[in-house]
Scaffold this motif. Structure first.
Motif, mmCIF file in Angstrom:
data_model
loop_
_atom_site.group_PDB
_atom_site.id
_atom_site.type_symbol
_atom_site.label_atom_id
_atom_site.label_comp_id
_atom_site.label_asym_id
_atom_site.label_seq_id
_atom_site.Cartn_x
_atom_site.Cartn_y
_atom_site.Cartn_z
ATOM 1 N N MET A 1 0.841 -1.188 0.000
ATOM 2 C CA MET A 1 0.000 0.000 0.000
ATOM 3 C C MET A 1 0.878 1.239 0.000
ATOM 4 N N THR A 2 0.535 2.173 -0.850
ATOM 5 C CA THR A 2 1.219 3.458 -0.883
ATOM 6 C C THR A 2 0.249 4.517 -0.377
ATOM 7 N N PRO A 3 0.543 5.123 0.777
ATOM 8 C CA PRO A 3 -0.370 6.140 1.318
ATOM 9 C C PRO A 3 -0.459 7.355 0.404
ATOM 10 N N ASP A 4 -1.687 7.857 0.212
ATOM 11 C CA ASP A 4 -1.863 9.067 -0.584
ATOM 12 C C ASP A 4 -1.867 10.287 0.345
ATOM 13 N N ASP B 1 -4.218 9.962 3.326
ATOM 14 C CA ASP B 1 -3.677 9.032 4.318
ATOM 15 C C ASP B 1 -2.586 9.706 5.147
ATOM 16 N N LEU B 2 -1.710 10.433 4.483
ATOM 17 C CA LEU B 2 -0.633 11.123 5.192
ATOM 18 C C LEU B 2 -1.180 12.195 6.132
ATOM 19 N N ALA B 3 -2.238 12.873 5.719
ATOM 20 C CA ALA B 3 -2.860 13.880 6.582
ATOM 21 C C ALA B 3 -3.464 13.210 7.819
ATOM 22 N N ILE B 4 -4.081 12.057 7.638
ATOM 23 C CA ILE B 4 -4.636 11.300 8.763
ATOM 24 C C ILE B 4 -3.517 10.888 9.714
ATOM 25 N N ARG C 1 -8.114 0.930 6.943
ATOM 26 C CA ARG C 1 -7.254 0.465 5.843
ATOM 27 C C ARG C 1 -5.781 0.648 6.201
ATOM 28 N N LEU C 2 -5.438 1.783 6.802
ATOM 29 C CA LEU C 2 -4.055 2.032 7.229
ATOM 30 C C LEU C 2 -3.633 1.032 8.310
ATOM 31 N N THR C 3 -4.565 0.707 9.197
ATOM 32 C CA THR C 3 -4.282 -0.264 10.259
ATOM 33 C C THR C 3 -4.124 -1.660 9.671
ATOM 34 N N ASP C 4 -5.040 -2.076 8.823
ATOM 35 C CA ASP C 4 -4.980 -3.407 8.213
ATOM 36 C C ASP C 4 -3.726 -3.599 7.373
ATOM 37 N N ALA C 5 -3.249 -2.528 6.743
ATOM 38 C CA ALA C 5 -2.037 -2.604 5.914
ATOM 39 C C ALA C 5 -0.761 -2.565 6.755
ATOM 40 N N LEU D 1 -0.427 1.958 10.061
ATOM 41 C CA LEU D 1 -0.778 2.463 11.383
ATOM 42 C C LEU D 1 -0.722 1.259 12.317
ATOM 43 N N ALA D 2 0.388 1.166 13.072
ATOM 44 C CA ALA D 2 0.639 -0.030 13.876
ATOM 45 C C ALA D 2 0.077 0.061 15.286
#
Length: 150
Positions: A1-4, A7-10, A42-46, A49-50
């Motif tokens: 996954m490449t954050p857009d 995503d980076l703002a989040i 989505r960030l967590t599943d990828a 976001l750990a």
């Protein structure tokens, strides 16, 4: 996954305040709560976001001394490394264990109430660990920057 960019703002928002809800993140970025929640999931599943953490003031909690301890093991082998790692991670005052290259095999970040408390931790806990050879302590005087978003 490449954050857009969204995503980076989040990630920036959550890095500044890990307690923000999806609704608050959405409001800040002009998104609906469900859309923000889906992005965060989505960030967590990828694995991007750990987790979410809070930052505590260690001094306010009575821990006024932070020491970086370099540890060189007396014997180096897979068993020695695993035994040391298992034992050192069980010590609550050891906040970070880093296996490093260089003069030492490990770098530890230890939090103590004061120097006398650190000495107790060093003598009774660290120096009794399996395989410990040489140690070198560096007391942190100040911390100018805390880890944050990349």
């Amino acid at each position: 996954m490449t954050p857009d960019a969204t995503d980076l703002a989040i990630l920036r928002l959550l890095s500044a305040d890990a307690l923000l809800s999806a609704a608050e993140v959405g409001r800040e970025l002009g998104m609906t709560q469900p859309a923000a929640w889906r992005r965060i999931k989505r960030l967590t599943d990828a694995g991007v976001l750990a987790g979410r953490r809070i930052v505590t003031d260690q001094t306010a909690l009575g821990f006024g001394v932070t020491v970086f301890l370099g540890v060189r093991l007396a014997a180096k082998g897979r068993t020695s490394l695993e035994e040391f790692e298992r034992a050192v991670t069980a010590i609550p005052e050891v906040q970070v264990v880093q296996h490093v290259l260089g003069q030492f095999d490990y770098r530890l970040r230890i939090t103590a109430r004061d120097i006398a408390d650190f000495e107790r931790i060093l003598r009774r806990r660290i120096m009794t660990l399996p395989g410990v050879g040489q140690v070198e302590a560096n007391v942190m005087l100040s911390e100018e920057r805390r880890p944050g978003p990349l």
